[in-house]
Design a protein around this motif. Structure first.
Motif, mmCIF file in Angstrom:
data_model
loop_
_atom_site.group_PDB
_atom_site.id
_atom_site.type_symbol
_atom_site.label_atom_id
_atom_site.label_comp_id
_atom_site.label_asym_id
_atom_site.label_seq_id
_atom_site.Cartn_x
_atom_site.Cartn_y
_atom_site.Cartn_z
ATOM 1 N N GLN A 1 -4.636 -7.689 -7.866
ATOM 2 C CA GLN A 1 -3.771 -6.529 -7.698
ATOM 3 C C GLN A 1 -4.453 -5.369 -6.981
ATOM 4 O O GLN A 1 -3.783 -4.497 -6.442
ATOM 5 N N PHE A 2 -5.787 -5.375 -6.969
ATOM 6 C CA PHE A 2 -6.496 -4.266 -6.334
ATOM 7 C C PHE A 2 -6.156 -4.158 -4.854
ATOM 8 O O PHE A 2 -6.088 -3.066 -4.305
ATOM 9 N N VAL B 1 -3.419 -1.814 -4.086
ATOM 10 C CA VAL B 1 -3.699 -0.382 -4.095
ATOM 11 C C VAL B 1 -3.865 0.106 -2.664
ATOM 12 O O VAL B 1 -3.281 1.116 -2.254
ATOM 13 N N PHE B 2 -4.659 -0.612 -1.870
ATOM 14 C CA PHE B 2 -4.831 -0.236 -0.473
ATOM 15 C C PHE B 2 -3.611 -0.636 0.344
ATOM 16 O O PHE B 2 -3.336 -0.049 1.388
ATOM 17 N N GLY B 3 -2.883 -1.617 -0.135
ATOM 18 C CA GLY B 3 -1.645 -1.985 0.529
ATOM 19 C C GLY B 3 -0.610 -0.875 0.474
ATOM 20 O O GLY B 3 0.225 -0.750 1.373
ATOM 21 N N THR B 4 -0.671 -0.028 -0.580
ATOM 22 C CA THR B 4 0.283 1.082 -0.676
ATOM 23 C C THR B 4 0.131 2.050 0.494
ATOM 24 O O THR B 4 1.108 2.640 0.954
ATOM 25 N N VAL C 1 -2.001 7.341 -15.891
ATOM 26 C CA VAL C 1 -1.462 5.978 -15.889
ATOM 27 C C VAL C 1 -2.378 5.032 -16.658
ATOM 28 O O VAL C 1 -3.603 5.091 -16.534
ATOM 29 N N THR C 2 -1.782 4.122 -17.420
ATOM 30 C CA THR C 2 -2.567 3.220 -18.274
ATOM 31 C C THR C 2 -2.396 1.740 -17.945
ATOM 32 O O THR C 2 -3.070 0.905 -18.538
ATOM 33 N N ILE D 1 -0.030 1.167 -9.365
ATOM 34 C CA ILE D 1 0.312 0.817 -7.987
ATOM 35 C C ILE D 1 1.570 1.553 -7.531
ATOM 36 O O ILE D 1 1.652 2.056 -6.409
ATOM 37 N N ILE D 2 2.558 1.653 -8.416
ATOM 38 C CA ILE D 2 3.803 2.345 -8.074
ATOM 39 C C ILE D 2 3.542 3.832 -7.827
ATOM 40 O O ILE D 2 4.016 4.410 -6.840
#
Length: 458
Positions: free
Chosen positions: A39-40, A43-46, A89-90, A96-97
């Motif tokens: 999923q990391f 994060v850069f994909g956002t 955020v937890t 990511i959102i």
């Protein structure tokens, strides 16, 4: 305060509010939150997803309806609010959102800051080629200062990095409303089509072979940029798992080592006017691509002790790799587009580099690293060989147990230990950059014309 100093302060804060977390977010994700690696990449994909539409959209708005400096200020204030929320955020999914919301606010401000600088300099009869790079260099200094504050304050693996960025963004957002007025051109004919009305003419640039090719290579280079942002600090930090490197300076101050890249930027930004006049836009962009080959290649063979010089040299080369393409590319757009779509065209350039390129780079590299470049070790003998130590090493045993593993009497792990093969990863990235450079040299036709550079002054 003179116009140059006003733009310098804007540039400083523009990249300060990014540098406070961009390089260290991997330490927060993996080290503090212990969230999983797949999923990391998202994060850069956002950043890429936000850049697919936000820079172009805000460029259209600035060209048509709202002063660029007011839109710029509002976006930074919203960015600050979202950054304060990220720290609360937890869960990785929510993170990511919320990060996507932050990037929707921040990414378009990069293109807007360029447009504000160009417009303000022209209104004050300044030379863009001569005067813009020394202004932009303060953005890199802001990035460096933010990285150092985050590292030295002990915040590189905590949520405080987002608070540091948020406070800076709030200050910048308020300050932006004091900048010179950059009013919309509103150069719309009475019988304008809906494409002209909504500023979508910039997409017609794809009908021009040279511009289309430029945007395609912008996409590929955007992918390279995300690779180094996403994995650079994590790469250095993972040397701590090698017992012989565990106590090195690089491990403790990996973010500061990475900041050499930004120090290098300050020097190469100042050199851009000379290189543009001497070699022209195409050659400067080609030099950038070859610098990316060196950036990745030196990382492949570097280490915190005997190969430290390679890591440092790689960081120095980064300045040329990043600046020569991004700034010369922005100037290329400035000199090859009509004034009424210039903000939109800058947004389109940003979309291709930090949008399409970032998404493809993040997703493809994440998949490739998991699929081809992650090694699995089942026992102490195998892992010791990879970590260049002996099977009885205590630090290696501590590392294995920190992964939630237990070690049997015969050295078998309860669960496989996964390690990234950074040597092969960086070599693959270097090959990628080399292929792009060769293709660009052959396909992109642009003759150096000194008058093109001089015309940017007006």
């Amino acid at each position: 305060m003179g116009i140059k100093n006003r733009l310098i302060l804007m540039s400083f804060l523009q990249f300060f509010v990014w540098g406070a977390w961009l390089i260290t977010i991997g330490n927060y994700w993996f080290g503090t939150k212990a969230w999983e690696g797949t999923q990391f990449g998202l994060v850069f994909g956002t950043m890429g997803i936000a850049s697919l539409f936000m820079p172009t959209l805000t460029g259209i708005i600035a060209d048509r309806w709202i002063n660029a400096e007011k839109l710029y200020g509002a976006l930074h204030i919203l960015y600050a609010v979202v950054l304060f929320g990220i720290a609360q955020v937890t869960t990785p999914d929510t993170f990511i959102i919320v990060m996507l919301l932050a990037m929707c606010c921040y990414m378009p401000t990069i293109a807007l800051s360029n447009s504000i600088s160009y417009t303000s300099l022209k209104l004050n009869n300044k030379n863009i080629v001569k005067d813009f790079p020394p202004i932009r260099v303060w953005g890199t200094i802001g990035f460096i200062v933010a990285m150092w504050i985050t590292n030295l304050s002990g915040s590189k693996a905590t949520e405080y990095q987002f608070y540091i960025a948020g406070v800076g963004a709030l200050i910048l957002g308020i300050y932006a409303f004091t900048l010179p007025k950059c009013e919309p051109q509103r150069l719309i004919k009475e019988n304008a089509t809906w494409i002209e009305t909504f500023g979508l003419e910039s997409f017609k640039l794809f009908a021009n072979y040279k511009m289309a090719l430029f945007f395609v290579f912008s996409m590929f280079l955007g992918g390279a940029l995300q690779l180094t942002n996403a994995y650079g600090d994590v790469f250095l930090d993972e040397f701590k798992h090698f017992p012989k490197y565990a106590d090195s300076f690089v491990i403790q101050y990996s973010t500061i080592i990475m900041s050499i890249s930004q120090v290098s930027e300050t020097l190469f930004i100042l050199a851009i006017p000379f290189f543009l006049r001497r070699f022209g836009i195409k050659q400067v962009m080609l030099i950038s691509m070859l610098a990316w080959v060196l950036r990745f290649g030196l990382f492949a063979f570097g280490d915190p002790i005997n190969g430290l010089w390679m890591i440092i040299l790689s960081c120095i080369v980064y300045g040329m790799a990043f600046d020569f393409f991004n700034i010369s590319g922005s100037l290329f757009v400035e000199s090859n587009t009509d004034s009424k779509i210039r903000s939109s065209a800058q947004g389109l350039f940003m979309m291709m580099t930090n949008g399409v390129g970032a998404v493809l780079g993040s997703l493809t590299s994440g998949w490739a690293i998991d699929r081809f470049f992650t090694k699995s070790f089942a026992n102490t003998t195998e892992l010791a060989g990879f970590l260049q130590t002996d099977a009885s090493n205590e630090k290696m045993a501590e590392f294995v147990k920190s992964q939630g593993n237990s070690i049997s009497a015969d050295g078998i792990f309860s669960n496989p230990v996964l390690m990234k093969d950074w040597h092969t990863i960086w070599l693959s990235f270097a090959l990628y950059a080399l292929v792009i450079a060769i293709a660009f040299a052959v396909l992109f036709k642009h003759k150096h014309d000194p008058k093109e550079i001089e015309n940017l002054s007006h």
